[in-house]
Write an enzyme that holds these catalytic residues in place. Sequence first.
Site, PDB file in Angstrom:
ATOM      1  N   HIS A  72       0.846  -1.195   0.000  1.00 13.29           N
ATOM      2  CA  HIS A  72       0.000   0.000   0.000  1.00 13.29           C
ATOM      3  C   HIS A  72       0.880   1.243   0.000  1.00 13.29           C
ATOM      4  CE1 HIS A  72      -3.754  -2.091   1.955  1.00 13.29           C
ATOM      5  NE2 HIS A  72      -3.325  -2.691   0.867  1.00 13.29           N
ATOM      6  N   TYR A 201      -8.947   4.677   8.229  1.00 15.90           N
ATOM      7  CA  TYR A 201      -9.031   5.085   9.628  1.00 15.90           C
ATOM      8  C   TYR A 201     -10.182   6.079   9.735  1.00 15.90           C
ATOM      9  CZ  TYR A 201      -4.497   2.960  10.676  1.00 15.90           C
ATOM     10  OH  TYR A 201      -3.472   2.072  10.871  1.00 15.90           O
ATOM     11  N   PRO A 293      -2.592  -0.220  19.255  1.00 15.13           N
ATOM     12  CA  PRO A 293      -2.460  -0.715  17.877  1.00 15.13           C
ATOM     13  C   PRO A 293      -2.792   0.295  16.787  1.00 15.13           C
ATOM     14  CG  PRO A 293      -4.474  -1.543  18.878  1.00 15.13           C
ATOM     15  CD  PRO A 293      -3.721  -0.829  19.967  1.00 15.13           C
ATOM     16  N   LYS A 297       2.376  -0.491  15.095  1.00 20.49           N
ATOM     17  CA  LYS A 297       3.810  -0.430  15.379  1.00 20.49           C
ATOM     18  C   LYS A 297       4.384  -1.600  16.167  1.00 20.49           C
ATOM     19  CE  LYS A 297       4.423   3.117  13.078  1.00 20.49           C
ATOM     20  NZ  LYS A 297       4.996   2.835  11.773  1.00 20.49           N
ATOM     21  N   TYR A 385       4.295   6.508   9.900  1.00 21.14           N
ATOM     22  CA  TYR A 385       3.481   5.335   9.598  1.00 21.14           C
ATOM     23  C   TYR A 385       4.258   4.306   8.776  1.00 21.14           C
ATOM     24  CZ  TYR A 385      -0.792   2.684   8.825  1.00 21.14           C
ATOM     25  OH  TYR A 385      -1.738   1.689   8.815  1.00 21.14           O
TER      26      TYR A 385
END
Length: 407
Positions: A72, A201, A293, A297, A385
């Site tokens: 992604h 998200y 979560p 990570k 990220y």
Amino acid sequence: MRTQVGIIGAGPAGLMLSHLLHLEGIDSVVLEIRERSYVESRVRAGVLEHDTAALLREVGVGARLDREGLVHTGVELRFGGSSRRIDLAALTSGRSITVYGQQEVVKDLIAARLDAGGQILFDVGDVALDGLDSDAPVVRFTHEGTIRELRCAVVAGCDGFHGVSRGSVPAAQRRTVEHVYPFSWLGILAEATPSATELIYAHHRRGFALHSMRSPEVTRLYLQVPPDTGLADWPTTRIWDELHTRLATDDGFALKEGPILEQGVTPMRSFVTEPMRYGRLFLAGDAAHIVPPTGAKGLNLAMADVRFLASALIDWFRQGRESGLDEYSARCLRRVWRVQHFSAWMTGLLHRPADADEFADRLQLAHLEYVATSTAAATTLAENYVGLPLDWSDRVDTSAKPAVPFA
């Protein structure tokens, strides 16, 4: 039994450490309290940072990752009825994430270790560590009904939050810092084609939701729920109704449903133990730190730990240099606290506090709008990220203050 490095725990951290050491001719034995079938099937994290995926390829266990992993280059923030894409690759000079389940990483590493003749003992019991403050630590355990003893030069505690390693450090020699969040995640694994090509998200007045995936046929979905939630409170119909509500957009997003294969409730906490070394015991992964979560990570931070540890052990065994071992804890903790900050920031950005009022809601929406429209803010999200480069910890200037802010 004798070996150079005794490794407690056959999760990603312990297995990767054993593999990295093997590639440099250093012996290890891995001890795991669970059966092999259990560790190869337990569903955990599923997002690999850019450098974690690169490491798997670099050490020769990336073939199935390249066939089955989903690369992604962006993620989607969803709020106020609309979606905003954060272009990870454009903001980080081409870095990306790969969706590939933790259990698949474990399968690949176990196969690599066993193919190379590595020793992994599953289903061991009564693990106890002794002599950690000496130059000859011992690990005692039972296996197949026999009491056994493993003598080694170093012990690596990679046995997770509930393992024996961290508790083997005298209380006076460690300090823990913990924050418990006032909500949990209800997660499901559904036999359904993902409804989007990238992770979503979602911020909603009813709480956070996450749309993820594990394969082209399996979707992973999460809901923010109260901390005392039980599965009995959430029948299948309620789960899907709430996911439809929280993931909805003004342009008619269609969430695909399917049979629920697995579900569970995960408490949210941040936790750090300092230092990550006691004598000849070195803690890595969840044995030393837990992150919420939201930022994906946990597995990636564990992989960074064991890369640092493997490098330090290779220098010690080959050259007798102890500087890497002496620096291990501080080096790891610089990264740990950077990741803790990012994970807490992501959690606060997207989750709705139980006591939130209209003012708090509007502040969150303003913050999300800023992240989605400011190149600087979006870059902060993107570079964290996809994962900071491994040498980031070595670039941090710590000369002005001690690495550990307490006596």
